[in-house]
Design an enzyme around this catalytic site. Structure first.
Site, mmCIF file in Angstrom:
data_model
loop_
_atom_site.group_PDB
_atom_site.id
_atom_site.type_symbol
_atom_site.label_atom_id
_atom_site.label_comp_id
_atom_site.label_asym_id
_atom_site.label_seq_id
_atom_site.Cartn_x
_atom_site.Cartn_y
_atom_site.Cartn_z
ATOM 1 C CG ASP A 38 -2.515 1.467 1.290
ATOM 2 O OD1 ASP A 38 -1.990 1.804 0.096
ATOM 3 O OD2 ASP A 38 -2.952 0.972 1.954
ATOM 4 C CG ASN A 86 -8.114 -1.714 -4.789
ATOM 5 O OD1 ASN A 86 -7.321 -2.694 -5.235
ATOM 6 N ND2 ASN A 86 -8.081 -0.757 -4.353
HETATM 7 C C1 IPE Z 1 -5.517 -2.785 -0.012
HETATM 8 O O1 IPE Z 1 -5.252 -1.303 0.012
HETATM 9 C C2 IPE Z 1 -5.113 -3.242 -1.532
HETATM 10 C C3 IPE Z 1 -4.499 -3.419 -1.715
HETATM 11 C C4 IPE Z 1 -3.033 -3.270 -1.744
HETATM 12 C C5 IPE Z 1 -4.442 -4.148 -3.743
HETATM 13 P P1 IPE Z 1 -5.882 0.342 -0.568
HETATM 14 O O2 IPE Z 1 -5.426 1.153 -0.640
HETATM 15 O O3 IPE Z 1 -6.955 -0.699 -1.680
HETATM 16 O O4 IPE Z 1 -6.883 -0.010 0.865
HETATM 17 P P2 IPE Z 1 -7.857 0.949 1.310
HETATM 18 O O5 IPE Z 1 -8.935 1.406 0.246
HETATM 19 O O6 IPE Z 1 -6.941 2.005 2.482
HETATM 20 O O7 IPE Z 1 -8.019 0.503 2.484
HETATM 21 C C1 IPE Z 2 -1.182 -0.156 -3.298
HETATM 22 O O1 IPE Z 2 -1.860 1.359 -3.580
HETATM 23 C C2 IPE Z 2 -1.840 -0.089 -4.782
HETATM 24 C C3 IPE Z 2 -3.020 -0.684 -4.931
HETATM 25 C C4 IPE Z 2 -4.466 -0.532 -4.295
HETATM 26 C C5 IPE Z 2 -3.133 -1.619 -6.529
HETATM 27 P P1 IPE Z 2 -2.523 2.302 -2.649
HETATM 28 O O2 IPE Z 2 -3.026 3.318 -4.930
HETATM 29 O O3 IPE Z 2 -3.523 1.997 -2.300
HETATM 30 O O4 IPE Z 2 -1.616 3.557 -3.018
HETATM 31 P P2 IPE Z 2 -2.131 4.787 -2.099
HETATM 32 O O5 IPE Z 2 -2.969 3.889 -0.878
HETATM 33 O O6 IPE Z 2 -3.377 5.417 -2.664
HETATM 34 O O7 IPE Z 2 -0.832 5.794 -1.272
HETATM 35 MG MG MG Z 3 -3.090 2.628 -0.726
#
Ligand code: IPE
Ligand code: IPE
Ligand code: MG
Length: 261
Positions: A38, A86
């Site tokens: 993340d 997502n």
């Molecule tokens: C969790 O991260 C999913 C992945 C890392 C693929 P998100 O960024 O989607 O989670 P939330 O929305 O902050 O809970």
């Molecule tokens: C994790 O990074 C990757 C995926 C969920 C695909 P994020 O895209 O969630 O990054 P933040 O949490 O918005 O910084």
């Molecule tokens: Mg994230």
């Protein structure tokens, strides 16, 4: 899993001040590490870049995590790459991620061959674009004979959907008469999850500081040790991985029992 100690020492040679390979008990490395990758978006935003640049940079961190896991001799590494939630992101970002999954997998196949890594996927792949699905299938086919570490990529994965799917399968088998309700136990359910055959994770790492599971492996993480770091995923290095393993090794895992030693 077998590990090449000479390669491992070389890999961890240039240690920073606070951590080194000697801090790890190599006889007690976790068997299965799972990572919620993340913070790609925030990594990019902090640099004034588009979020997509964070995802691209995250690929390098993932390659390093795979190599680190092989060097440490883990049996399995699983990573959360795309959740069932997502899809709510802007279409442009979703498209970029799907494209990135496909191109990355093709680019990394030589690494999987070289390191004898077996690939598998967790999640509902039917909803993915045709091209991404084809490449994933190629990855499965080409690594099916590999006998080293298992690398599990969770894509379009949601734990609630996974458990509902397993329950549906069980209901169908019971309705068809091929499964007796009295045989529906924990093993029966676990064997119908995407993770069937994988040991439960010993250690879960989440980067970027969030203290939540975001619908990841709710069943499988029942007794897993958690490690959360504020580091954004693209900055997560082999040394951060080592810090997580050292923290894991300092825990007392009781599984509901009492400490005996
Ligand atoms: C969790 O991260 C999913 C992945 C890392 C693929 P998100 O960024 O989607 O989670 P939330 O929305 O902050 O809970
Ligand atoms: C994790 O990074 C990757 C995926 C969920 C695909 P994020 O895209 O969630 O990054 P933040 O949490 O918005 O910084
Ligand atoms: Mg994230």
């Amino acid at each position: 899993m077998q590990r090449d100690e000479a390669k491992l020492r070389e890999y961890y040679a240039a240690a920073p001040a606070d951590i080194c390979l000697a801090d790890v008990d190599l006889d007690r490395v976790p068997s299965h590490v799972s990572i919620i990758m993340d913070g790609n978006g925030r990594w990019a935003q902090a640099r004034g870049l588009d979020r997509s640049r964070g995802h691209v940079a995250g690929v390098d961190a993932l390659r390093e995590a795979v190599t680190t896991s092989v060097r440490l001799g883990l049996d399995a590494l699983s990573v959360y790459a795309f959740s069932t939630e997502n899809w709510r992101r802007p279409q442009r970002e979703v498209d970029l991620l799907m494209h990135l999954f496909a191109t990355t997998l093709v680019n990394e196949l030589p690494l999987f061959h070289q390191e004898n890594v077996r690939l598998r996927f967790l999640g509902d792949l039917d909803a993915l674009p045709e091209k991404t699905r084809q490449v994933f299938q190629r990855g499965l086919d080409e690594t099916a004979d590999h006998t080293g570490m298992t690398f599990a990529l969770a894509v379009n994965y949601g734990s609630r959907a996974e458990i509902a799917r397993a329950a549906r399968q069980i209901a169908q088998e019971v309705a068809a008469g091929s499964l007796d309700p009295s045989d529906v136990d924990e093993d029966a359910l676990a064997s119908r999850l995407y993770t069937a055959g994988l040991p439960d994770p010993d250690l879960l790492i989440r980067t970027s500081g969030e203290l939540r599971l975001s619908n990841y492996l709710l069943w499988q993480l029942a007794y897993t040790e958690f490690y959360v770091t504020p580091t954004f995923w693209p900055d997560f290095s082999r040394w951060d991985f080592l810090r997580a393993v050292v923290s894991y090794q300092s825990r007392s895992r009781r599984f509901g029992g009492v400490v005996t030693s």
